[in-house]
Each structure stands twice: as structure tokens, then as C-alpha cells.
Design an enzyme around this catalytic site. Structure first.
Site, PDB file in Angstrom:
ATOM      1  N   ASN A  54      19.359 -36.926  -1.903  1.00 16.32           N
ATOM      2  CA  ASN A  54      18.688 -36.468  -0.687  1.00 16.32           C
ATOM      3  C   ASN A  54      19.516 -35.369  -0.027  1.00 16.32           C
ATOM      4  O   ASN A  54      20.725 -35.517   0.137  1.00 16.32           O
ATOM      5  CB  ASN A  54      18.501 -37.640   0.286  1.00 16.32           C
ATOM      6  CG  ASN A  54      17.521 -38.681  -0.240  1.00 16.32           C
ATOM      7  OD1 ASN A  54      16.528 -38.333  -0.874  1.00 16.32           O
ATOM      8  ND2 ASN A  54      17.796 -39.954   0.006  1.00 16.32           N
ATOM      9  N   GLY A  76      15.732 -37.227   4.251  1.00 17.49           N
ATOM     10  CA  GLY A  76      16.239 -38.538   4.640  1.00 17.49           C
ATOM     11  C   GLY A  76      17.724 -38.726   4.415  1.00 17.49           C
ATOM     12  O   GLY A  76      18.205 -39.859   4.434  1.00 17.49           O
ATOM     13  N   GLN A  77      18.462 -37.625   4.194  1.00 17.47           N
ATOM     14  CA  GLN A  77      19.922 -37.796   4.054  1.00 17.47           C
ATOM     15  C   GLN A  77      20.476 -38.342   5.365  1.00 17.47           C
ATOM     16  O   GLN A  77      20.289 -37.747   6.432  1.00 17.47           O
ATOM     17  CB  GLN A  77      20.611 -36.468   3.702  1.00 17.47           C
ATOM     18  CG  GLN A  77      22.112 -36.664   3.459  1.00 17.47           C
ATOM     19  CD  GLN A  77      22.834 -35.385   3.029  1.00 17.47           C
ATOM     20  OE1 GLN A  77      22.243 -34.304   2.985  1.00 17.47           O
ATOM     21  NE2 GLN A  77      24.104 -35.520   2.711  1.00 17.47           N
ATOM     22  N   HIS A 106      21.888 -41.487  -5.729  1.00 19.34           N
ATOM     23  CA  HIS A 106      21.332 -42.833  -5.816  1.00 19.34           C
ATOM     24  C   HIS A 106      20.930 -43.067  -7.274  1.00 19.34           C
ATOM     25  O   HIS A 106      20.228 -42.235  -7.859  1.00 19.34           O
ATOM     26  CB  HIS A 106      20.056 -42.965  -4.971  1.00 19.34           C
ATOM     27  CG  HIS A 106      20.245 -42.787  -3.497  1.00 19.34           C
ATOM     28  ND1 HIS A 106      20.282 -43.838  -2.617  1.00 19.34           N
ATOM     29  CD2 HIS A 106      20.395 -41.673  -2.740  1.00 19.34           C
ATOM     30  CE1 HIS A 106      20.433 -43.389  -1.375  1.00 19.34           C
ATOM     31  NE2 HIS A 106      20.508 -42.073  -1.425  1.00 19.34           N
ATOM     32  N   HIS A 160      26.079 -38.009  -2.285  1.00 16.47           N
ATOM     33  CA  HIS A 160      25.932 -39.219  -3.088  1.00 16.47           C
ATOM     34  C   HIS A 160      24.677 -39.145  -3.933  1.00 16.47           C
ATOM     35  O   HIS A 160      23.639 -38.662  -3.481  1.00 16.47           O
ATOM     36  CB  HIS A 160      25.906 -40.467  -2.205  1.00 16.47           C
ATOM     37  CG  HIS A 160      24.943 -40.381  -1.052  1.00 16.47           C
ATOM     38  ND1 HIS A 160      25.220 -39.677   0.097  1.00 16.47           N
ATOM     39  CD2 HIS A 160      23.698 -40.899  -0.888  1.00 16.47           C
ATOM     40  CE1 HIS A 160      24.190 -39.769   0.920  1.00 16.47           C
ATOM     41  NE2 HIS A 160      23.255 -40.496   0.342  1.00 16.47           N
ATOM     42  N   ASP A 209      24.401 -50.049  -3.043  1.00 16.24           N
ATOM     43  CA  ASP A 209      23.803 -49.694  -1.755  1.00 16.24           C
ATOM     44  C   ASP A 209      23.611 -50.973  -0.934  1.00 16.24           C
ATOM     45  O   ASP A 209      23.160 -51.995  -1.447  1.00 16.24           O
ATOM     46  CB  ASP A 209      22.456 -48.980  -1.966  1.00 16.24           C
ATOM     47  CG  ASP A 209      21.996 -48.258  -0.715  1.00 16.24           C
ATOM     48  OD1 ASP A 209      21.946 -47.023  -0.736  1.00 16.24           O
ATOM     49  OD2 ASP A 209      21.695 -48.940   0.296  1.00 16.24           O
ATOM     50  N   ILE A 210      23.952 -50.907   0.340  1.00 15.74           N
ATOM     51  CA  ILE A 210      23.898 -52.087   1.210  1.00 15.74           C
ATOM     52  C   ILE A 210      22.448 -52.514   1.478  1.00 15.74           C
ATOM     53  O   ILE A 210      22.188 -53.662   1.824  1.00 15.74           O
ATOM     54  CB  ILE A 210      24.642 -51.788   2.535  1.00 15.74           C
ATOM     55  CG1 ILE A 210      25.111 -53.078   3.197  1.00 15.74           C
ATOM     56  CG2 ILE A 210      23.805 -50.961   3.494  1.00 15.74           C
ATOM     57  CD1 ILE A 210      26.104 -52.853   4.329  1.00 15.74           C
TER      58      ILE A 210
HETATM   59  P1  5GP Z   1      20.876 -41.236   2.166  1.00 14.46           P
HETATM   60  O1  5GP Z   1      19.767 -41.717   3.054  1.00 14.46           O
HETATM   61  O2  5GP Z   1      21.923 -40.468   2.949  1.00 14.46           O
HETATM   62  O3  5GP Z   1      20.436 -40.521   0.929  1.00 14.46           O
HETATM   63  O4  5GP Z   1      21.569 -42.554   1.607  1.00 14.46           O
HETATM   64  C1  5GP Z   1      22.524 -43.275   2.297  1.00 14.46           C
HETATM   65  C2  5GP Z   1      22.534 -44.655   1.692  1.00 14.46           C
HETATM   66  O5  5GP Z   1      23.720 -45.317   2.103  1.00 14.46           O
HETATM   67  C3  5GP Z   1      21.363 -45.538   2.129  1.00 14.46           C
HETATM   68  O6  5GP Z   1      20.606 -45.928   0.999  1.00 14.46           O
HETATM   69  C4  5GP Z   1      22.035 -46.712   2.829  1.00 14.46           C
HETATM   70  O7  5GP Z   1      21.407 -47.943   2.563  1.00 14.46           O
HETATM   71  C5  5GP Z   1      23.451 -46.670   2.287  1.00 14.46           C
HETATM   72  N1  5GP Z   1      24.443 -47.179   3.210  1.00 14.46           N
HETATM   73  C6  5GP Z   1      24.541 -46.899   4.545  1.00 14.46           C
HETATM   74  N2  5GP Z   1      25.593 -47.529   5.073  1.00 14.46           N
HETATM   75  C7  5GP Z   1      26.181 -48.222   4.058  1.00 14.46           C
HETATM   76  C8  5GP Z   1      27.330 -49.084   4.007  1.00 14.46           C
HETATM   77  O8  5GP Z   1      28.020 -49.331   4.990  1.00 14.46           O
HETATM   78  N3  5GP Z   1      27.633 -49.621   2.788  1.00 14.46           N
HETATM   79  C9  5GP Z   1      26.876 -49.371   1.668  1.00 14.46           C
HETATM   80  N4  5GP Z   1      27.267 -49.961   0.528  1.00 14.46           N
HETATM   81  N5  5GP Z   1      25.795 -48.555   1.696  1.00 14.46           N
HETATM   82  C10 5GP Z   1      25.452 -48.000   2.876  1.00 14.46           C
END
Ligand code: 5GP
Ligand code: ZN
Length: 112
Positions: free
Chosen positions: A85, A91-92, A100, A98, A29-30
Site C-alpha cells: 500500500n 490505506g497505508q 503484505h 512493508h 500482522d496483528i
Molecule cells: P498498511 O495499512 O500500512 O499497509 O499496513 C499496516 C499493517 O500493520 C496493518 O495490516 C496492521 O494490521 C499492521 N499493524 C499495525 N500495528 C501493528 C502492530 O503493532 N503489530 C503488528 N504485528 N502489526 C501491526
């Protein structure tokens, strides 16, 4: 293709790959929320758990088992958390399913 994770899988956007096979891709995760924070995604685009159907069951199981295998490899024997999520209230933010995998610190419950 306007899906961020499809572009990462295709190698169009760089990411720190942790694992890849014919149907699963895992990368860091970034914006890590824990010392270990890995995202596991199906290579085939699937918007989220709300859009999954019965034929996706085996793939969803495989993603979880791969997360457990990575956790073992990374010696997260003190525990880890798998988060999926679903939708805006959860918070998706990326609409490509995906998991985590978070570990390396104690986790609070319930999550915020
Ligand atoms: P969500 O909030 O949809 O459950 O999780 C999305 C996740 O993707 C977040 O934790 C966010 O930090 C990660 N993310 C968003 N953009 C990027 C990216 O460009 N590269 C990587 N490696 N992770 C990302
Ligand atoms: Zn996608």
C-alpha cells in the site's frame, strides 16, 4: 524512534517473528486479513515505495523473493497475494515500507 515497525524490529514492541536476516524482518500482522498474513519489512527505515530510489532496487527485489520463499515454505501453492500500500488512498497506515503476504483463501479482484 517514533516508527512502530522500527520499534518492532528493535524488539521494543513484541511481534510474532517469522523470519529475520541482516536486512529483512518478517512478522505476523496483528490484525490478519487472511489465514496467512505476514508483513515483510526492510530493517533500514524507508517510509514507503514513494520514497524509494534506485539504490533500493536490490532490497525491494530481495523482499519480494523472500515473500515467495515464505509462501513456498507455508505451502501456499494455491496462490497468495503480495500487497504494498502506498499513501492514504491505498490505506497505508504505517510509514515504514512493508509488503503484505496474504494467503490461505481465495482473493477477490480488484481489491477493495
Ligand atoms: P498498511 O495499512 O500500512 O499497509 O499496513 C499496516 C499493517 O500493520 C496493518 O495490516 C496492521 O494490521 C499492521 N499493524 C499495525 N500495528 C501493528 C502492530 O503493532 N503489530 C503488528 N504485528 N502489526 C501491526
Ligand atoms: Zn521505521
Amino acid at each position: 524512534m517514533d516508527c512502530l515497525f522500527c520499534r518492532i524490529i528493535a524488539g521494543e514492541i513484541p511481534a510474532s517473528k517469522v523470519y529475520e536476516d541482516d536486512r529483512i524482518f518478517a512478522f505476523l500482522d496483528i490484525q490478519p486479513g487472511a489465514p496467512t498474513h505476514i508483513l515483510l519489512v526492510p530493517k533500514r527505515h524507508l517510509a514507503g515505495l514513494a520514497e524509494a530510489t534506485a539504490p533500493d532496487a536490490e532490497l525491494l527485489g530481495a523482499l519480494q523473493l523472500k515473500a515467495a520463499e515464505l509462501a513456498r515454505t507455508l505451502h501456499l501453492e494455491d496462490g497468495y497475494r503480495i500487497v504494498l500500500n502506498v499513501g492514504p488512498d491505498a490505506g497505508q497506515s504505517v510509514f515504514h515500507l512493508h509488503l503484505h503476504l496474504l494467503g490461505g483463501r481465495p482473493m477477490a479482484w480488484p481489491p477493495g
